[in-house]
Motif scaffolding. Structure first.
Motif, PDB file in Angstrom:
ATOM      1  N   PRO A  43       1.201  -0.979  -0.061  1.00 44.22           N
ATOM      2  CA  PRO A  43      -0.641   0.112  -0.081  1.00 44.22           C
ATOM      3  C   PRO A  43       0.553   1.659   0.466  1.00 44.22           C
ATOM      4  N   GLY A  44       0.244   2.607  -0.378  1.00 42.25           N
ATOM      5  CA  GLY A  44       1.507   3.096  -1.138  1.00 42.25           C
ATOM      6  C   GLY A  44       2.472   3.758  -2.346  1.00 42.25           C
ATOM      7  N   GLN A  78      -0.836   4.620  -8.153  1.00 48.51           N
ATOM      8  CA  GLN A  78      -0.535   4.649  -6.274  1.00 48.51           C
ATOM      9  C   GLN A  78      -1.731   3.545  -5.847  1.00 48.51           C
ATOM     10  N   LYS A  79      -0.714   3.019  -5.685  1.00 44.48           N
ATOM     11  CA  LYS A  79      -1.776   1.169  -4.008  1.00 44.48           C
ATOM     12  C   LYS A  79      -1.818   2.325  -3.417  1.00 44.48           C
ATOM     13  N   ARG A  80      -3.596   1.858  -3.536  1.00 48.52           N
ATOM     14  CA  ARG A  80      -4.523   2.410  -2.005  1.00 48.52           C
ATOM     15  C   ARG A  80      -4.083   1.726  -1.003  1.00 48.52           C
TER      16      ARG A  80
END
Length: 212
Positions: free
Chosen positions: A151-152, A210-212
Motif C-alpha cells: 500500500p502506497g 499509487q496503490k491505495r
C-alpha cells in the motif's frame, strides 16, 4: 467472432482500424486498442527488433527522455525506496538513473534479464517505460506488478496514448510491429479502478498509479 480484449477480457470489441499489415480492435469496456493474437510477431522476430535498439546510460538524449517519468516519480518517493525496472531492454538505463539518486534497483526483461526470481519480491516502486504497448497479456502482467507493491507503492508507466480514430490512422506508433496494445486515458482509468490504485498523468505519455 470478435477477439477478446487482452486488458479487461471483455468480448465487447469492435474493429477500429486496418493498415497494410494488421488489424486493430477496440474494447468498448476499457478503451484498449489491440492487435489480434494471430497478427503478432513470434518471439524470434520480436527479439530481432529489440536487438536493433541502441539505448544506453551513456546517451544523454535517452536520459532526458526517461527523465519525463523519473523526475515526477522520484519526487514522490522516500529516500532509499527500492524499485524494479520491468522490461529494462538491452541497455538498462532508468535503473541506473534511480540508483544514482539513491534507490536500490532490480531489473527484469524476458529477453535480456530473464531472472524471474526478482518477480517474487516486493518493491516500493516499479517502472515500465515503453513496455505496456508490447505486452500480449497486459491485464495479467499489470495485475502481477501491482501485487508486488505494498500500500502506497507506485507503478510508473510510459507509453503514448490513443486519442481518436483519425489520429490513430496516421500514428507513427502503430508502425512498430512489436507494438500490439495501445492505451487511452480511459484504459488507464479502468485499470486503476480494477487494481485499487489512484491515477495521475503528470506529463505527456507518463502515467503514475499509487496503490491505495
Amino acid at each position: 467472432m470478435m477477439p477478446t480484449c487482452p486488458l479487461c477480457a471483455s468480448r465487447d470489441t469492435l474493429h477500429y482500424h486496418r493498415d497494410a499489415r494488421r488489424d486493430y480492435h477496440r474494447c468498448r469496456r476499457c478503451g484498449l486498442v489491440f492487435v489480434p493474437a494471430a497478427q503478432r510477431l513470434d518471439p524470434a522476430a520480436e527479439r530481432a527488433v529489440y536487438d536493433r535498439h541502441e539505448n544506453s546510460p551513456d546517451d544523454p538524449g535517452y536520459r532526458r527522455f526517461l527523465s519525463r517519468l523519473a523526475e515526477p516519480l522520484r519526487a514522490r518517493l522516500a529516500p532509499g525506496d527500492r524499485g524494479l525496472d520491468f522490461g529494462a531492454g538491452p541497455g538498462p538505463t532508468l535503473s541506473v538513473m534511480f540508483e544514482e539518486a539513491g534507490h536500490p534497483m532490480a531489473i527484469y526483461d524476458p529477453f535480456y534479464a530473464p531472472d524471474a526470481s526478482v518477480l517474487e519480491q516486493l518493491y516500493d516502486f516499479i517502472t515500465a517505460t515503453e513496455v505496456v504497448e508490447h505486452l500480449f497479456e497486459p491485464g495479467r502482467e499489470l495485475a502481477r506488478l501491482a501485487a508486488m507493491l505494498p500500500p502506497g507503492g507506485w507503478l510508473g508507466l510510459m507509453t503514448k496514448r490513443v486519442t481518436d480514430r483519425e489520429a490513430f490512422a496516421g500514428w507513427h506508433y502503430i508502425l512498430d510491429p512489436t507494438h500490439v496494445c495501445f492505451f487511452s486515458e480511459s484504459s488507464f482509468a479502468w485499470l486503476a479502478g480494477q487494481l485499487g490504485m489512484d491515477l495521475e498523468f503528470p506529463a505527456a505519455d507518463v502515467v503514475l498509479l499509487q496503490k491505495r
